[in-house]
Scaffold this active site. Structure first.
Site, PDB file in Angstrom:
ATOM      1  N   ASP A 189       4.737   2.902  -5.810  1.00 47.89           N
ATOM      2  CA  ASP A 189       4.263   3.761  -6.890  1.00 47.89           C
ATOM      3  C   ASP A 189       5.320   4.010  -7.961  1.00 47.89           C
ATOM      4  O   ASP A 189       6.511   4.123  -7.663  1.00 47.89           O
ATOM      5  CB  ASP A 189       3.814   5.099  -6.297  1.00 47.89           C
ATOM      6  CG  ASP A 189       2.913   5.882  -7.232  1.00 47.89           C
ATOM      7  OD1 ASP A 189       2.066   5.262  -7.888  1.00 47.89           O
ATOM      8  OD2 ASP A 189       3.043   7.123  -7.282  1.00 47.89           O
ATOM      9  N   HIS A 190       4.856   4.136  -9.203  1.00 47.93           N
ATOM     10  CA  HIS A 190       5.694   4.475 -10.360  1.00 47.93           C
ATOM     11  C   HIS A 190       6.966   3.627 -10.413  1.00 47.93           C
ATOM     12  O   HIS A 190       8.089   4.151 -10.478  1.00 47.93           O
ATOM     13  CB  HIS A 190       6.036   5.964 -10.343  1.00 47.93           C
ATOM     14  CG  HIS A 190       4.939   6.817 -10.903  1.00 47.93           C
ATOM     15  ND1 HIS A 190       4.587   6.802 -12.228  1.00 47.93           N
ATOM     16  CD2 HIS A 190       4.103   7.692 -10.298  1.00 47.93           C
ATOM     17  CE1 HIS A 190       3.578   7.642 -12.419  1.00 47.93           C
ATOM     18  NE2 HIS A 190       3.253   8.189 -11.268  1.00 47.93           N
ATOM     19  N   SER A 207      -2.438  16.988  -7.140  1.00 45.79           N
ATOM     20  CA  SER A 207      -2.062  18.168  -6.354  1.00 45.79           C
ATOM     21  C   SER A 207      -2.390  19.461  -7.084  1.00 45.79           C
ATOM     22  O   SER A 207      -2.670  20.486  -6.462  1.00 45.79           O
ATOM     23  CB  SER A 207      -0.561  18.143  -6.026  1.00 45.79           C
ATOM     24  OG  SER A 207      -0.254  17.105  -5.136  1.00 45.79           O
TER      25      SER A 207
END
Length: 283
Positions: free
Chosen positions: A84-85, A214
Protein backbone atom coordinates in the site's frame (compact mmCIF):
# COMPACT_ATOMS: atom_id res chain seq x y z
CA UNK A 1 -6.23 -21.39 2.78
CA UNK A 2 -3.77 -20.28 0.10
CA UNK A 3 -3.59 -16.58 -0.67
CA UNK A 4 -6.10 -15.35 -3.21
CA UNK A 5 -5.64 -12.21 -5.29
CA UNK A 6 -6.91 -8.75 -4.49
CA UNK A 7 -8.31 -8.49 -8.00
CA UNK A 8 -10.45 -11.56 -7.44
CA UNK A 9 -11.77 -10.26 -4.11
CA UNK A 10 -12.59 -6.81 -5.50
CA UNK A 11 -14.19 -8.21 -8.66
CA UNK A 12 -16.38 -10.58 -6.65
CA UNK A 13 -17.43 -7.86 -4.20
CA UNK A 14 -18.27 -5.46 -7.01
CA UNK A 15 -20.35 -8.08 -8.83
CA UNK A 16 -22.27 -8.81 -5.62
CA UNK A 17 -22.89 -5.13 -4.94
CA UNK A 18 -20.97 -4.94 -1.68
CA UNK A 19 -17.53 -3.92 -0.46
CA UNK A 20 -14.36 -5.69 0.61
CA UNK A 21 -12.31 -4.23 3.45
CA UNK A 22 -8.52 -3.89 3.37
CA UNK A 23 -6.66 -3.59 6.67
CA UNK A 24 -3.16 -2.29 7.32
CA UNK A 25 -0.58 -4.62 8.84
CA UNK A 26 2.19 -3.16 10.99
CA UNK A 27 3.04 -6.04 13.33
CA UNK A 28 2.44 -9.77 13.37
CA UNK A 29 -0.42 -9.12 15.80
CA UNK A 30 -2.15 -6.98 13.16
CA UNK A 31 -2.00 -9.83 10.64
CA UNK A 32 -3.28 -12.35 13.17
CA UNK A 33 -6.11 -10.04 14.19
CA UNK A 34 -7.18 -9.42 10.58
CA UNK A 35 -7.27 -13.16 9.89
CA UNK A 36 -9.21 -13.83 13.10
CA UNK A 37 -11.69 -11.04 12.38
CA UNK A 38 -12.25 -12.29 8.83
CA UNK A 39 -12.81 -15.81 10.10
CA UNK A 40 -15.32 -14.58 12.68
CA UNK A 41 -17.18 -12.52 10.07
CA UNK A 42 -17.08 -15.30 7.48
CA UNK A 43 -15.84 -12.72 4.99
CA UNK A 44 -12.79 -12.18 2.77
CA UNK A 45 -10.32 -9.39 3.48
CA UNK A 46 -7.17 -7.76 2.15
CA UNK A 47 -4.04 -7.57 4.31
CA UNK A 48 -2.01 -4.55 3.24
CA UNK A 49 1.48 -3.45 4.16
CA UNK A 50 2.32 0.20 3.51
CA UNK A 51 5.63 1.77 2.59
CA UNK A 52 5.55 3.44 6.02
CA UNK A 53 5.25 0.02 7.67
CA UNK A 54 8.20 -1.23 5.62
CA UNK A 55 10.18 1.79 6.81
CA UNK A 56 9.27 0.88 10.40
CA UNK A 57 10.73 -2.59 9.75
CA UNK A 58 14.10 -1.02 8.83
CA UNK A 59 13.24 -0.86 5.14
CA UNK A 60 13.01 -4.65 4.81
CA UNK A 61 9.81 -5.85 3.16
CA UNK A 62 10.52 -9.59 2.97
CA UNK A 63 10.28 -10.49 6.71
CA UNK A 64 6.93 -8.79 7.41
CA UNK A 65 5.57 -9.95 4.03
CA UNK A 66 6.56 -13.55 4.75
CA UNK A 67 5.00 -13.44 8.23
CA UNK A 68 1.78 -11.90 6.92
CA UNK A 69 1.54 -14.40 4.07
CA UNK A 70 2.11 -17.27 6.52
CA UNK A 71 -0.74 -16.04 8.72
CA UNK A 72 -3.02 -15.76 5.68
CA UNK A 73 -2.10 -19.21 4.38
CA UNK A 74 -2.88 -20.74 7.79
CA UNK A 75 -6.28 -19.03 7.98
CA UNK A 76 -9.62 -20.46 6.87
CA UNK A 77 -10.59 -17.02 5.54
CA UNK A 78 -10.12 -15.87 1.95
CA UNK A 79 -7.29 -13.32 2.16
CA UNK A 80 -5.01 -11.45 -0.22
CA UNK A 81 -1.76 -9.53 0.23
CA UNK A 82 -1.49 -5.92 -0.94
CA UNK A 83 1.41 -3.42 -0.87
CA UNK A 84 0.00 0.00 0.00
CA UNK A 85 0.92 3.64 -0.71
CA UNK A 86 4.13 2.79 -2.53
CA UNK A 87 6.17 5.78 -3.69
CA UNK A 88 9.47 4.00 -4.31
CA UNK A 89 9.82 2.20 -7.64
CA UNK A 90 12.34 -0.14 -6.01
CA UNK A 91 9.75 -1.14 -3.41
CA UNK A 92 7.16 -1.65 -6.13
CA UNK A 93 9.49 -4.03 -7.93
CA UNK A 94 10.26 -5.91 -4.71
CA UNK A 95 6.59 -6.94 -4.45
CA UNK A 96 7.13 -9.55 -7.14
CA UNK A 97 7.77 -12.98 -5.65
CA UNK A 98 6.73 -12.10 -2.10
CA UNK A 99 3.05 -13.05 -2.37
CA UNK A 100 1.67 -9.63 -3.29
CA UNK A 101 -1.03 -9.73 -5.95
CA UNK A 102 -1.63 -5.97 -5.88
CA UNK A 103 0.09 -2.66 -5.19
CA UNK A 104 -1.23 0.83 -4.58
CA UNK A 105 1.27 3.02 -6.44
CA UNK A 106 1.03 6.52 -4.99
CA UNK A 107 2.13 9.32 -7.30
CA UNK A 108 -0.55 11.67 -5.96
CA UNK A 109 1.99 14.25 -4.73
CA UNK A 110 3.19 14.82 -8.30
CA UNK A 111 1.60 17.12 -10.83
CA UNK A 112 -1.22 15.56 -12.81
CA UNK A 113 0.96 14.99 -15.89
CA UNK A 114 3.79 13.47 -13.85
CA UNK A 115 1.32 11.35 -11.88
CA UNK A 116 -0.03 9.91 -15.15
CA UNK A 117 3.45 9.25 -16.54
CA UNK A 118 4.82 7.59 -13.39
CA UNK A 119 1.68 5.53 -12.80
CA UNK A 120 1.51 4.34 -16.40
CA UNK A 121 5.10 3.11 -16.08
CA UNK A 122 4.23 1.33 -12.83
CA UNK A 123 1.19 -0.29 -14.44
CA UNK A 124 3.24 -1.48 -17.43
CA UNK A 125 5.75 -3.18 -15.13
CA UNK A 126 3.09 -4.58 -12.81
CA UNK A 127 0.96 -6.10 -15.54
CA UNK A 128 4.03 -7.84 -16.95
CA UNK A 129 4.33 -9.50 -13.52
CA UNK A 130 0.61 -10.27 -13.03
CA UNK A 131 0.24 -7.58 -10.35
CA UNK A 132 -2.95 -5.50 -10.06
CA UNK A 133 -2.41 -1.75 -9.62
CA UNK A 134 -4.41 0.78 -7.62
CA UNK A 135 -3.65 4.50 -7.83
CA UNK A 136 -5.00 7.73 -6.34
CA UNK A 137 -6.49 10.81 -7.95
CA UNK A 138 -7.51 13.80 -5.85
CA UNK A 139 -6.19 14.67 -2.41
CA UNK A 140 -6.98 12.33 0.46
CA UNK A 141 -5.36 14.19 3.37
CA UNK A 142 -3.82 12.96 6.59
CA UNK A 143 -0.83 11.07 5.19
CA UNK A 144 2.24 10.94 7.41
CA UNK A 145 4.49 13.94 6.89
CA UNK A 146 1.83 16.05 5.20
CA UNK A 147 0.26 19.23 6.51
CA UNK A 148 -3.40 18.89 7.56
CA UNK A 149 -5.78 19.06 4.61
CA UNK A 150 -9.43 20.05 4.66
CA UNK A 151 -11.23 17.19 2.90
CA UNK A 152 -13.95 19.66 1.90
CA UNK A 153 -11.69 22.38 0.45
CA UNK A 154 -12.17 23.44 -3.20
CA UNK A 155 -10.07 21.39 -5.63
CA UNK A 156 -9.52 18.51 -3.23
CA UNK A 157 -12.26 16.18 -4.47
CA UNK A 158 -11.72 13.89 -7.47
CA UNK A 159 -13.21 15.26 -10.68
CA UNK A 160 -15.10 12.58 -12.70
CA UNK A 161 -13.95 13.86 -16.10
CA UNK A 162 -10.34 13.94 -14.93
CA UNK A 163 -10.79 10.46 -13.47
CA UNK A 164 -11.84 9.12 -16.88
CA UNK A 165 -8.77 10.64 -18.51
CA UNK A 166 -6.53 9.35 -15.71
CA UNK A 167 -7.78 5.77 -15.89
CA UNK A 168 -7.46 5.81 -19.68
CA UNK A 169 -3.98 7.32 -19.56
CA UNK A 170 -2.57 5.00 -16.90
CA UNK A 171 -4.39 1.68 -17.33
CA UNK A 172 -4.86 1.27 -13.57
CA UNK A 173 -7.02 -1.57 -12.24
CA UNK A 174 -8.64 0.44 -9.42
CA UNK A 175 -8.86 4.08 -8.45
CA UNK A 176 -8.71 5.63 -4.98
CA UNK A 177 -10.74 8.82 -4.98
CA UNK A 178 -11.12 11.84 -2.72
CA UNK A 179 -14.74 12.14 -1.63
CA UNK A 180 -14.53 13.55 1.90
CA UNK A 181 -12.50 11.09 3.98
CA UNK A 182 -9.01 11.63 5.37
CA UNK A 183 -6.21 9.35 6.52
CA UNK A 184 -5.32 8.92 10.21
CA UNK A 185 -8.66 10.07 11.64
CA UNK A 186 -9.16 8.84 15.23
CA UNK A 187 -12.80 9.98 15.41
CA UNK A 188 -15.48 8.70 13.04
CA UNK A 189 -16.89 12.05 11.93
CA UNK A 190 -16.20 12.17 8.17
CA UNK A 191 -19.11 13.06 5.90
CA UNK A 192 -18.77 11.68 2.38
CA UNK A 193 -20.00 13.10 -0.90
CA UNK A 194 -22.23 10.23 -1.99
CA UNK A 195 -23.49 12.04 -5.06
CA UNK A 196 -19.88 12.39 -6.25
CA UNK A 197 -19.24 8.69 -5.54
CA UNK A 198 -22.18 7.83 -7.79
CA UNK A 199 -20.91 10.08 -10.58
CA UNK A 200 -17.43 8.57 -10.32
CA UNK A 201 -18.84 5.04 -10.43
CA UNK A 202 -20.75 5.93 -13.60
CA UNK A 203 -17.78 7.69 -15.18
CA UNK A 204 -14.98 5.15 -14.73
CA UNK A 205 -14.93 1.46 -15.52
CA UNK A 206 -12.57 0.39 -12.74
CA UNK A 207 -13.52 -0.26 -9.08
CA UNK A 208 -13.38 2.67 -6.67
CA UNK A 209 -11.34 2.64 -3.45
CA UNK A 210 -12.05 4.61 -0.28
CA UNK A 211 -8.98 5.59 1.74
CA UNK A 212 -9.26 6.94 5.28
CA UNK A 213 -12.25 4.77 6.16
CA UNK A 214 -11.36 4.64 9.86
CA UNK A 215 -12.89 8.10 10.24
CA UNK A 216 -16.14 7.26 8.44
CA UNK A 217 -19.23 6.27 10.48
CA UNK A 218 -20.89 2.91 9.76
CA UNK A 219 -23.96 4.46 8.11
CA UNK A 220 -21.74 6.55 5.83
CA UNK A 221 -19.72 3.48 4.86
CA UNK A 222 -22.85 1.50 4.00
CA UNK A 223 -24.10 4.38 1.88
CA UNK A 224 -20.69 4.75 0.19
CA UNK A 225 -20.69 1.09 -0.79
CA UNK A 226 -24.25 1.40 -2.09
CA UNK A 227 -23.15 4.43 -4.12
CA UNK A 228 -20.23 2.58 -5.71
CA UNK A 229 -17.24 2.20 -3.41
CA UNK A 230 -15.75 -1.31 -3.45
CA UNK A 231 -12.38 -1.53 -1.67
CA UNK A 232 -12.57 0.05 1.78
CA UNK A 233 -9.20 0.80 3.43
CA UNK A 234 -8.94 0.71 7.23
CA UNK A 235 -5.78 1.36 9.25
CA UNK A 236 -6.04 3.82 12.13
CA UNK A 237 -9.11 2.12 13.61
CA UNK A 238 -7.02 -1.00 14.27
CA UNK A 239 -4.28 1.01 15.95
CA UNK A 240 -6.80 2.87 18.09
CA UNK A 241 -8.34 -0.43 19.25
CA UNK A 242 -4.95 -2.04 19.86
CA UNK A 243 -3.49 0.88 21.80
CA UNK A 244 -6.64 1.38 23.86
CA UNK A 245 -6.78 -2.24 24.97
CA UNK A 246 -3.05 -2.42 25.70
CA UNK A 247 -3.14 0.85 27.65
CA UNK A 248 -6.14 -0.31 29.67
CA UNK A 249 -4.36 -3.53 30.62
CA UNK A 250 -1.15 -1.75 31.57
CA UNK A 251 -3.01 0.87 33.61
CA UNK A 252 -4.78 -1.89 35.52
CA UNK A 253 -1.63 -4.00 35.88
CA UNK A 254 1.35 -1.62 36.25
CA UNK A 255 3.71 -4.42 37.33
CA UNK A 256 3.31 -6.33 34.04
CA UNK A 257 6.49 -6.68 31.99
CA UNK A 258 5.55 -9.66 29.78
CA UNK A 259 4.43 -8.10 26.46
CA UNK A 260 2.14 -11.06 25.77
CA UNK A 261 -0.09 -9.89 28.61
CA UNK A 262 -1.00 -6.66 26.84
CA UNK A 263 -0.44 -7.70 23.23
CA UNK A 264 -3.16 -10.36 23.54
CA UNK A 265 -5.99 -7.98 24.51
CA UNK A 266 -4.72 -5.53 21.90
CA UNK A 267 -4.87 -8.23 19.23
CA UNK A 268 -8.36 -9.28 20.36
CA UNK A 269 -9.56 -5.67 20.16
CA UNK A 270 -8.24 -5.36 16.61
CA UNK A 271 -9.94 -8.63 15.61
CA UNK A 272 -13.27 -7.32 16.92
CA UNK A 273 -12.75 -4.10 14.95
CA UNK A 274 -11.97 -6.06 11.78
CA UNK A 275 -15.12 -8.13 12.19
CA UNK A 276 -17.27 -5.02 12.64
CA UNK A 277 -15.93 -3.31 9.53
CA UNK A 278 -16.32 -6.48 7.45
CA UNK A 279 -19.92 -6.84 8.56
CA UNK A 280 -20.61 -3.19 7.72
CA UNK A 281 -19.14 -3.14 4.20
CA UNK A 282 -19.88 -6.74 3.25
CA UNK A 283 -23.64 -6.34 3.21
Amino acid sequence: MPLTTTGELVTAARAAGHGVAAFNVITLEHAEAIAAGAEAAGAPAVLQISENAVRFHHGRLAPIAAATAAVANASSAQLSLHLDHVVSTDLLHSAHGLGFSSVMFDASKLSYAENVRATAEAVHWAHEHAIWIEAELGKVGGKEGEAPLDAHAPGVRTDPAEAVAYVTGTGVDALAVAVGSSHAMTERTAALDHELIGRLRTAVAVPLVLHGSSGVPDAELRQAVAAGMVKINVGTALNTAFTGAAREHLDANPAVVDPRKYLAPGRDAMAATVRRFLEVVGG
